[in-house]
Design a protein around this motif. Structure first.
Motif, PDB file in Angstrom:
ATOM      1  N   SER B  41      -3.912  -0.013  18.971  1.00  0.00           N
ATOM      2  CA  SER B  41      -5.087  -0.628  19.585  1.00  0.00           C
ATOM      3  C   SER B  41      -6.260  -0.659  18.615  1.00  0.00           C
ATOM      4  N   GLN B  42      -6.408   0.436  17.839  1.00  0.00           N
ATOM      5  CA  GLN B  42      -7.489   0.463  16.837  1.00  0.00           C
ATOM      6  C   GLN B  42      -7.359  -0.698  15.871  1.00  0.00           C
ATOM      7  N   ALA B  43      -6.143  -0.969  15.447  1.00  0.00           N
ATOM      8  CA  ALA B  43      -5.923  -2.051  14.488  1.00  0.00           C
ATOM      9  C   ALA B  43      -6.365  -3.388  15.073  1.00  0.00           C
ATOM     10  N   LEU B  44      -6.108  -3.587  16.369  1.00  0.00           N
ATOM     11  CA  LEU B  44      -6.477  -4.864  16.991  1.00  0.00           C
ATOM     12  C   LEU B  44      -7.986  -4.985  17.152  1.00  0.00           C
ATOM     13  N   THR B  45      -8.630  -3.879  17.520  1.00  0.00           N
ATOM     14  CA  THR B  45     -10.085  -3.903  17.658  1.00  0.00           C
ATOM     15  C   THR B  45     -10.734  -4.171  16.297  1.00  0.00           C
ATOM     16  N   ALA B  46     -10.203  -3.523  15.271  1.00  0.00           N
ATOM     17  CA  ALA B  46     -10.727  -3.752  13.919  1.00  0.00           C
ATOM     18  C   ALA B  46     -10.492  -5.196  13.485  1.00  0.00           C
ATOM     19  N   ALA B  47      -9.329  -5.717  13.804  1.00  0.00           N
ATOM     20  CA  ALA B  47      -9.019  -7.102  13.424  1.00  0.00           C
ATOM     21  C   ALA B  47      -9.985  -8.072  14.090  1.00  0.00           C
ATOM     22  N   ALA B  48     -10.352  -7.785  15.334  1.00  0.00           N
ATOM     23  CA  ALA B  48     -11.301  -8.651  16.042  1.00  0.00           C
ATOM     24  C   ALA B  48     -12.646  -8.658  15.315  1.00  0.00           C
ATOM     25  N   ARG B  49     -13.062  -7.470  14.876  1.00  0.00           N
ATOM     26  CA  ARG B  49     -14.343  -7.372  14.171  1.00  0.00           C
ATOM     27  C   ARG B  49     -14.281  -8.164  12.863  1.00  0.00           C
ATOM     28  N   VAL B  50     -13.210  -7.959  12.111  1.00  0.00           N
ATOM     29  CA  VAL B  50     -13.059  -8.665  10.835  1.00  0.00           C
ATOM     30  C   VAL B  50     -13.020 -10.179  11.064  1.00  0.00           C
ATOM     31  N   LEU B  51     -12.350 -10.583  12.138  1.00  0.00           N
ATOM     32  CA  LEU B  51     -12.242 -12.016  12.445  1.00  0.00           C
ATOM     33  C   LEU B  51     -13.635 -12.622  12.650  1.00  0.00           C
ATOM     34  N   ARG B  52     -14.491 -11.892  13.365  1.00  0.00           N
ATOM     35  CA  ARG B  52     -15.866 -12.392  13.585  1.00  0.00           C
ATOM     36  C   ARG B  52     -16.623 -12.427  12.256  1.00  0.00           C
ATOM     37  N   ALA B  93     -10.979 -13.673  18.877  1.00  0.00           N
ATOM     38  CA  ALA B  93     -11.379 -12.268  18.700  1.00  0.00           C
ATOM     39  C   ALA B  93     -11.366 -11.543  20.046  1.00  0.00           C
ATOM     40  N   ARG B  94     -11.883 -12.215  21.068  1.00  0.00           N
ATOM     41  CA  ARG B  94     -11.898 -11.571  22.387  1.00  0.00           C
ATOM     42  C   ARG B  94     -10.475 -11.345  22.893  1.00  0.00           C
ATOM     43  N   GLY B  95      -9.597 -12.293  22.594  1.00  0.00           N
ATOM     44  CA  GLY B  95      -8.187 -12.137  22.971  1.00  0.00           C
ATOM     45  C   GLY B  95      -7.585 -10.883  22.344  1.00  0.00           C
ATOM     46  N   LEU B  96      -7.906 -10.630  21.080  1.00  0.00           N
ATOM     47  CA  LEU B  96      -7.398  -9.419  20.414  1.00  0.00           C
ATOM     48  C   LEU B  96      -7.898  -8.173  21.129  1.00  0.00           C
ATOM     49  N   GLU B  97      -9.176  -8.184  21.513  1.00  0.00           N
ATOM     50  CA  GLU B  97      -9.745  -7.012  22.186  1.00  0.00           C
ATOM     51  C   GLU B  97      -9.116  -6.809  23.566  1.00  0.00           C
ATOM     52  N   GLU B  98      -8.821  -7.910  24.227  1.00  0.00           N
ATOM     53  CA  GLU B  98      -8.202  -7.784  25.550  1.00  0.00           C
ATOM     54  C   GLU B  98      -6.801  -7.167  25.445  1.00  0.00           C
ATOM     55  N   SER B 137       1.661 -25.909  15.027  1.00  0.00           N
ATOM     56  CA  SER B 137       0.369 -25.740  14.346  1.00  0.00           C
ATOM     57  C   SER B 137      -0.789 -25.453  15.292  1.00  0.00           C
ATOM     58  N   ARG B 138      -0.723 -24.301  15.959  1.00  0.00           N
ATOM     59  CA  ARG B 138      -1.847 -23.826  16.764  1.00  0.00           C
ATOM     60  C   ARG B 138      -2.299 -22.506  16.162  1.00  0.00           C
ATOM     61  N   PRO B 139      -3.432 -22.513  15.461  1.00  0.00           N
ATOM     62  CA  PRO B 139      -3.828 -21.307  14.719  1.00  0.00           C
ATOM     63  C   PRO B 139      -3.956 -20.067  15.597  1.00  0.00           C
ATOM     64  N   ASN B 140      -4.377 -20.244  16.875  1.00  0.00           N
ATOM     65  CA  ASN B 140      -4.597 -19.070  17.715  1.00  0.00           C
ATOM     66  C   ASN B 140      -3.320 -18.283  17.967  1.00  0.00           C
ATOM     67  N   VAL B 141      -2.143 -18.949  17.882  1.00  0.00           N
ATOM     68  CA  VAL B 141      -0.896 -18.241  18.152  1.00  0.00           C
ATOM     69  C   VAL B 141      -0.684 -17.127  17.122  1.00  0.00           C
ATOM     70  N   THR B 142      -1.161 -17.328  15.908  1.00  0.00           N
ATOM     71  CA  THR B 142      -1.049 -16.287  14.886  1.00  0.00           C
ATOM     72  C   THR B 142      -1.628 -14.976  15.409  1.00  0.00           C
ATOM     73  N   ALA B 143      -2.836 -15.065  15.991  1.00  0.00           N
ATOM     74  CA  ALA B 143      -3.499 -13.861  16.505  1.00  0.00           C
ATOM     75  C   ALA B 143      -2.850 -13.382  17.801  1.00  0.00           C
ATOM     76  N   ASP B 144      -2.602 -14.303  18.742  1.00  0.00           N
ATOM     77  CA  ASP B 144      -2.049 -13.908  20.043  1.00  0.00           C
ATOM     78  C   ASP B 144      -0.697 -13.215  19.881  1.00  0.00           C
ATOM     79  N   ALA B 145       0.204 -13.862  19.147  1.00  0.00           N
ATOM     80  CA  ALA B 145       1.562 -13.327  19.011  1.00  0.00           C
ATOM     81  C   ALA B 145       1.536 -12.036  18.197  1.00  0.00           C
ATOM     82  N   GLY B 146       0.726 -12.023  17.139  1.00  0.00           N
ATOM     83  CA  GLY B 146       0.627 -10.805  16.334  1.00  0.00           C
ATOM     84  C   GLY B 146       0.138  -9.637  17.180  1.00  0.00           C
ATOM     85  N   ALA B 147      -0.871  -9.888  18.020  1.00  0.00           N
ATOM     86  CA  ALA B 147      -1.459  -8.820  18.835  1.00  0.00           C
ATOM     87  C   ALA B 147      -0.470  -8.304  19.880  1.00  0.00           C
TER      88      ALA B 147
END
Lengths: 430, 430
Positions: B41-52, B93-98, B137-147
């Motif tokens: 979970s820490q990794a995802l929260t950090a990733a959200a911050r970096v993404l912003r 980013a919010r999706g990662l935090e959720e 080619s939907r960039p958001n899937v990279t984050a959603d699926a990874g998370a």
């Protein structure tokens, strides 16, 4: 016409017949799902009665298989597995009754949750659909597999080994009589009508899209072929390379007792231990008595230099031994530097089936149970408990080492999938 | 050297690189399973911050993809799905935090049972292992699926569409930064290093035995190819041919409201209704208002003769319409003789995704919920609730219409498997 045509023709006929069976099984699966569930148990109870009534006919069908098998020169061990006796027929009938008596796995509510908008959602167990079972020449599998699939609401297509063709046909006829008596479609328990290998090929291809899963039951070459070639999901375990790890915190008596049972109770089952790992700190006190107990129980021991030093009867082990499922009175022994090294060995050479730690150190036990990625991980208990009956699941159709859907013993619950039932009163999504 | 060699060489390199990535992902999966769970979970929260923090860089990578896409002549609709804005980056980013905030799905005790011999057995949720995600080619899937994969303790290998290559790379770099910050292996979220099609081929072959499951996310041709060619299990739904059945016991207002929402709320989602079935006894009172409501909402209606008779704007439907997932403002309408006929139609032409009955007759509703063999069956609620979020699962990686392992919305819990932990104190098997 050429000889080639003569060979191709019957194969094409078998393939067409198998696809027709698949279609009938699919229709039967739907009828099963909609029929009152108690009829499935009734069919099994009736089949058990018919099986007892027809015991003489079954034994004479079996005698025919045995005679043909002798002519073909099958080994005595093979013929023994093939042979039925009155006692074995009775055991098969009792097996049917035991499956009939299991709680109904279909319709179990697996989870319920209500949503803020008032929707009530249930996850409910449903049959998988149509199961294909490919097995070797063990007549009892016809009854066991047929019963487990029927109890779980699935239609099944059985394809047994050609050497048990007549015995399987006679047993299958009893199951069909049970279905008929309970008013269920006969195609619910279908059987390949020929001993042709083309029947197997057609099942691996999915019987024209009708098979939901294939369960291979038999030796490594059968399971291996099914896993390589099947175009539908497979519940299979290829090997049980099972470890007993004796930790530095092990109690000596427990270790000896568990190890000898895990290895020698029955050497031919998939839960039988194949490798003994001993912590370096435990080796001075335990290695020698462990090896002596194994040899005393009739087990040949192959080992690393430490094991060889502990007992002169130990022969050298090579890396190949760490990867071998002996299914025989042979064990490989290795001394490891630490708990981590034991886990590493198991993850490197194991088959994710069943592994055991013997220790009085709770922290070591918990770490082993967490980190060893096997279907069954045990603390201070024999690996021969790797069995659906011992887990309280009733009979099992096999032990799955795959990670999808079923893992470990596959009983009637694991032969189910689920669906979501959602009840509302007019909710729409904003 | 010939041209053929020039083509083969880079493909072989991509294949070798992909297999190396598979091996690293497998090692990362083991490290993940053994690391403290809160780090995921820490990794995802950090990733959200970096993404912003990196939003400007992500938007300029996206601008590059868009410019190349325009040069290639991609359609405006395609470019719209590809385009990122500050708002879309914030949503990612919010999706990662959720996902980070979801309860940990790993280690859940799914069942416990003690045996008469004193063995205590637990079924515990564990990660699946290594998940491959192949998407368009939907960039958001990279984050959603990874998370979702990371939250469920799995390593993931992502292969996104080549048209979003730079956007996906920029988003992926943020996820990797999050992993690094949390002390987790970077290979836990891996990405195909090239837009080559050979990367997809290698994933379908299982990355040298390292992939446990493949999730395709995209249109029918992608999913179809993955299902046909994959040598590892697939979580996929090919189509959502979703039915609303208006029973003779239906309430008129509920039926209109549910139908219009099910069809028109969003027409491009897999839970959107594609076929309306109306009971013959309900047709005189309901068929006309249902069709008028659909047309009034902007939906084209194709229908059988009864539907055509009810409204002159209805055009004729053919059998092909019963099999079609329009994903558009079009619906097929058919009048059926009975509840059974409705169920038959759904079983014959449906895709086992999501189906709904509208009725005030509880017995009819229960029969529909029991007999319709779809992942999601609803009573008096819109089919557009077919969504992991609406089920309370948090984000979903897709909706599975297969029957094995996962069925319906695939969230973090469905990305887990289980193992059995058995605790004893020296038990051996008699």
């Amino acid at each position: 016409m050429s000889a080639a045509v003569q060979i191709v023709e019957p194969e094409a006929e078998v393939r067409a017949a198998m696809r027709a069976i698949g279609g009938q099984a699919r229709a039967a699966a739907r009828a099963l799902a909609n029929a009152p569930s108690e009829r499935r148990s009734q069919a099994l109870t009736a089949a058990a009665r018919v099986l007892r009534e027809r015991a003489p006919a079954i034994l004479s069908a079996n005698a025919r298989d045995l005679a043909e098998g002798e002519t073909k020169g099958l080994t005595p061990a093979f013929l023994d597995r093939l042979a039925l006796t009155e006692g074995r027929v009775e055991a098969i009938a009792r097996g049917l009754e035991e499956v009939a008596a299991l709680p109904d796995p279909v319709g179990r509510v697996l989870a319920t949750f209500s949503r803020p908008n008032g929707l009530a959602i249930e996850r409910v167990a449903t049959p998988l659909g149509v199961v294909g079972v490919i097995y070797e020449s063990r007549p009892n599998v016809t009854a066991d597999a047929g019963a487990l699939c029927l109890k779980s609401g699935n239609a099944v297509v059985l394809r047994g080994g050609s050497d048990s063709f007549h015995s399987s046909a006679a047993i299958h006829a009893c199951l069909v009589a049970g279905l008929r008596e309970a008013g269920l479609p006969e195609a619910a328990i279908s059987r390949a009508p020929s001993a042709s290998r083309a029947a197997v090929g057609e099942m691996l291809a999915g019987l024209g899209g009708t098979l939901d899963v294939i369960v291979p039951r038999g030796g490594k070459s059968l399971v291996d072929r099914v896993q390589r070639e099947a175009r539908v999901p497979v519940f299979a375990h290829l090997e049980g390379i099972v470890h007993v790890y004796v930790d530095r915190g092990a109690d000596r008596d427990k270790a000896v007792k568990i190890l000898v049972n895990a290895k020698m109770r029955r050497t031919g089952v998939c839960g039988a231990a194949e490798t003994l790992l001993v912590h370096r700190d435990a080796a001075p006190a335990l290695l020698k008595p462990l090896i002596e107990a194994l040899i005393g129980a009739g087990c040949a021991v192959r080992g690393d230099p430490a094991a060889q030093a502990a007992d002169s009867r130990v022969t050298p082990a090579t890396e190949e031994d760490w990867r071998t499922e002996y299914l025989d009175a042979i064990i490989a022994v290795r001394v490891v530097d630490s708990l981590e090294a034991a886990i590493d060995h198991i993850e490197t050479f194991g088959s994710h089936h069943t592994d055991c730690i013997v220790t009085e150190d709770e922290a070591a036990a918990e770490r082993f149970l967490k980190e060893v990625d096997s279907a069954i991980v045990l603390h201070n208990a024999s690996t021969q408990f790797a069995d659906g009956g011992e887990f309280g699941f009733g009979a099992e159709i096999g032990i799955a080492t795959g990670r999808m859907h079923a893992r470990g013993p596959v009983g009637v619950e694991q032969l189910c999938t689920f669906k979501y039932r959602v009840r509302g009163d007019g909710q729409i999504r904003p």
